[in-house]
Write a protein that holds these residues in place. Structure first.
Motif, PDB file in Angstrom:
ATOM      1  N   THR A  53     -20.006   9.789   8.889  1.00  0.00           N
ATOM      2  CA  THR A  53     -20.798   8.580   9.147  1.00  0.00           C
ATOM      3  C   THR A  53     -20.555   8.078  10.563  1.00  0.00           C
ATOM      4  N   ALA A  54     -19.309   8.160  10.993  1.00  0.00           N
ATOM      5  CA  ALA A  54     -18.988   7.727  12.354  1.00  0.00           C
ATOM      6  C   ALA A  54     -19.710   8.601  13.379  1.00  0.00           C
ATOM      7  N   VAL A  68     -16.092  11.585   4.736  1.00  0.00           N
ATOM      8  CA  VAL A  68     -17.370  10.859   4.687  1.00  0.00           C
ATOM      9  C   VAL A  68     -17.439   9.868   5.850  1.00  0.00           C
ATOM     10  N   GLN A  69     -16.340   9.171   6.096  1.00  0.00           N
ATOM     11  CA  GLN A  69     -16.326   8.196   7.185  1.00  0.00           C
ATOM     12  C   GLN A  69     -16.444   8.892   8.536  1.00  0.00           C
ATOM     13  N   GLY A  76     -23.215   7.581  13.227  1.00  0.00           N
ATOM     14  CA  GLY A  76     -23.384   6.283  13.867  1.00  0.00           C
ATOM     15  C   GLY A  76     -23.286   6.390  15.378  1.00  0.00           C
ATOM     16  N   GLN A  77     -22.370   7.229  15.829  1.00  0.00           N
ATOM     17  CA  GLN A  77     -22.227   7.416  17.272  1.00  0.00           C
ATOM     18  C   GLN A  77     -23.482   8.047  17.851  1.00  0.00           C
ATOM     19  N   ILE A  97     -26.505   7.781  16.609  1.00  0.00           N
ATOM     20  CA  ILE A  97     -27.554   6.756  16.589  1.00  0.00           C
ATOM     21  C   ILE A  97     -27.361   5.809  17.759  1.00  0.00           C
ATOM     22  N   ARG A  98     -26.108   5.428  17.984  1.00  0.00           N
ATOM     23  CA  ARG A  98     -25.856   4.506  19.089  1.00  0.00           C
ATOM     24  C   ARG A  98     -26.182   5.147  20.423  1.00  0.00           C
ATOM     25  N   HIS A 134       0.816  -1.215   0.000  1.00  0.00           N
ATOM     26  CA  HIS A 134       0.000   0.000   0.000  1.00  0.00           C
ATOM     27  C   HIS A 134       0.848   1.263   0.000  1.00  0.00           C
ATOM     28  N   VAL A 191      -9.818  10.629   0.437  1.00  0.00           N
ATOM     29  CA  VAL A 191     -11.079  11.160  -0.084  1.00  0.00           C
ATOM     30  C   VAL A 191     -12.247  10.732   0.802  1.00  0.00           C
ATOM     31  N   LEU A 192     -12.188   9.496   1.257  1.00  0.00           N
ATOM     32  CA  LEU A 192     -13.316   8.960   2.008  1.00  0.00           C
ATOM     33  C   LEU A 192     -13.297   9.348   3.485  1.00  0.00           C
ATOM     34  N   MET A 208      -7.879   7.201  -2.161  1.00  0.00           N
ATOM     35  CA  MET A 208      -9.231   6.810  -1.761  1.00  0.00           C
ATOM     36  C   MET A 208      -9.413   6.983  -0.249  1.00  0.00           C
ATOM     37  N   LEU A 209      -8.407   6.588   0.511  1.00  0.00           N
ATOM     38  CA  LEU A 209      -8.481   6.723   1.975  1.00  0.00           C
ATOM     39  C   LEU A 209      -8.709   8.184   2.365  1.00  0.00           C
ATOM     40  N   PRO A 233      -3.409   5.596  -5.938  1.00  0.00           N
ATOM     41  CA  PRO A 233      -4.860   5.800  -6.011  1.00  0.00           C
ATOM     42  C   PRO A 233      -5.591   5.231  -4.788  1.00  0.00           C
ATOM     43  N   ALA A 234      -5.117   4.098  -4.277  1.00  0.00           N
ATOM     44  CA  ALA A 234      -5.755   3.515  -3.087  1.00  0.00           C
ATOM     45  C   ALA A 234      -5.574   4.434  -1.880  1.00  0.00           C
TER      46      ALA A 234
END
Lengths: 282, 168
Positions: free
Chosen positions: A54-55, A50-51, A58-59, A61-62, A32, A46-47, A43-44, A39-40
């Motif tokens: 989302t976290a 978003v993560q 999610g937290q 919601i939890r 890696h 870029v995302l 991706m990390l 590119p991989a």
């Protein structure tokens, strides 16, 4: 061009080429951190936002799940804890009261030992019903050995004397009642007088010879001559001395040593006091 | 171009869901394999060099977040696309049922294939207790797939992309 072998089989050919490339990536030991994996890594990066979002979601919601969906158990636990807390607070208040009572009783015990007389502790359970007189009601009576005429003391000084008893209760006439009178003297000048209550509150020392030397701040104590109160007990402090008028006596205003409104436990002297003569006073 | 942008965006969302949800909720098995579903949709409804390249890119993107071997998911997702492409080319009609079956097979392929390529065929015997989980994940993905296919169809209509499969 369209219709040619390459065009018609572009998907298969492209797929084959990509599969071969994938196998190359897998077998060439690509890590890696290598350039071809850029590119991989991209991706990390870029995302990541978003993560993170989302976290957080999610937290949240939890948290909702833990906080609200489990509310039934929380509510039961809360009710149980509230009940327990109320009980603990009540116990705590009772403990504090017991501690105060213990301290009072200890002081009364020390007073009894210091006086060297027989005495029992009694609880104050009430006061005068009408307010015209200044009396207290004790929770012990004749069944405990109390009798009318017995002296009632506190750790701070003289309280009064018992005027009536029943088997399990007694009434105490306070020294600031206008019907009360006790023999006392100024500890500094040895001037004697009668300490009596007045109708409009407070106590005065009367029948003090006009020539006597009393000053504000002087301590008034019992003389023991009345046969009720032991000698040397604190009555109060001189607040003012009035010499007006042509009379033979002074009027001495005295602040009582005891706060009668805050009494909870008192000491009742059950031992008969010997009536001292004037010659025996110190 | 629109297809690339749409599936690129959906890939990011799918990876975000697949990496975040199992972390915060103990529901790993219940999270469908969204990348495989997208790849099957591509294979059933979009034929060409760009769609297969997109499938490869989706697998490559998955490699960025899964495992240590770069290229593993890229190859598996490409293979899944090819299988869906072949099924779509051979059948007269591709319905949601066909899509669900393809998704089921695709998820099994990606999980078992990934296990074999990662650890060798010997790992298959040791991974026996995991097969029910693999099957459950494949089944859940297959059940949810029609919903996602419908969602994708709606987006494609909005963006002007072809909804039905292109026949060559």
């Amino acid at each position: 061009m369209k219709g040619s072998f390459l065009w018609r089989n572009r998907v298969g050919l492209m797929g084959g080429a990509l599969i071969v490339f994938s196998l190359y990536l897998m077998t060439a030991g690509v890590r890696h951190g290598d350039r071809i994996a850029a590119p991989a890594r991209g991706m990390l990066e870029v995302l990541r936002p978003v993560q993170s979002g989302t976290a957080d979601f999610g937290q949240g919601i939890r948290s909702v799940y833990h906080d609200y969906l489990n509310l039934v158990h929380v509510r039961q636990e809360n009710e149980r804890l509230l009940t327990e807390l109320a009980q603990v607070r009540a116990d705590q208040a009772r403990m504090a009261e017991l501690e105060v009572e213990n301290r009072h009783l200890t002081e009364l015990l020390e007073l009894r030992d210091a006086l060297g007389v027989d005495a029992i502790a009694a609880n104050v359970i009430g006061s005068d019903a009408t307010g015209l007189s200044h009396t207290l009601i004790l929770g012990q009576g004749s069944a405990s050995g109390l009798k009318a005429g017995m002296a009632v003391l506190s750790n701070r000084g003289v309280v009064g004397r018992i005027i009536a008893t029943s088997p399990h209760a007694s009434r105490v006439l306070l020294i600031d009642d206008h019907n009360s009178a006790l023999d006392g003297f100024d500890q500094r000048s040895r001037a004697r007088g009668i300490v009596a209550g007045v109708v409009d509150d407070g106590i005065i020392m009367k029948y003090v010879d006009r020539s006597e030397d009393l000053k504000p701040g002087d301590t008034i104590v019992t003389s023991g001559l009345d046969g009720i109160f032991p000698r040397g007990l604190l009555v109060g402090t001189v607040r003012g001395v009035h010499r007006e008028g042509p009379g033979l006596f002074l009027t001495v205003q005295v602040d009582p040593a005891v706060d009668f409104r805050s009494l909870e436990q008192v000491l009742v002297v059950t031992q008969q006091m010997p009536q001292m003569t004037a010659d025996q006073k110190g | 171009m629109r297809l690339s942008i749409l599936f690129g965006f959906l890939t990011l969302v799918s990876l975000a869901i697949e990496t975040a949800v199992p972390y915060w909720f103990p529901l790993r098995m219940l999270v469908p394999n969204l990348i495989v579903i997208l790849a099957v949709d591509l294979g059933l409804r979009h034929h060409g060099a760009i769609p297969i390249a997109l499938a490869f890119a989706m697998g490559y993107a998955t490699d960025a977040f899964a495992g240590t071997i770069l290229g593993l998911n890229a190859m598996l997702i490409t293979v899944i696309y090819l299988l869906a492409y072949e099924v779509s080319s051979r059948l007269m009609v591709t319905t949601a049922l066909v899509g669900s079956i393809m998704v089921f097979a695709g998820v099994l392929l990606s999980t078992i294939g990934g296990l074999v390529l990662n650890s060798g065929f010997a790992a298959l015997s040791d991974a026996g207790p995991l097969f029910p989980h693999f099957a459950a994940e494949a089944a859940i993905s297959a059940i949810i797939a029609p919903v996602i296919f419908a969602f994708l169809s709606g987006i494609k209509r909005i963006t002007g992309l072809p909804v039905g499969p292109a026949r060559e």
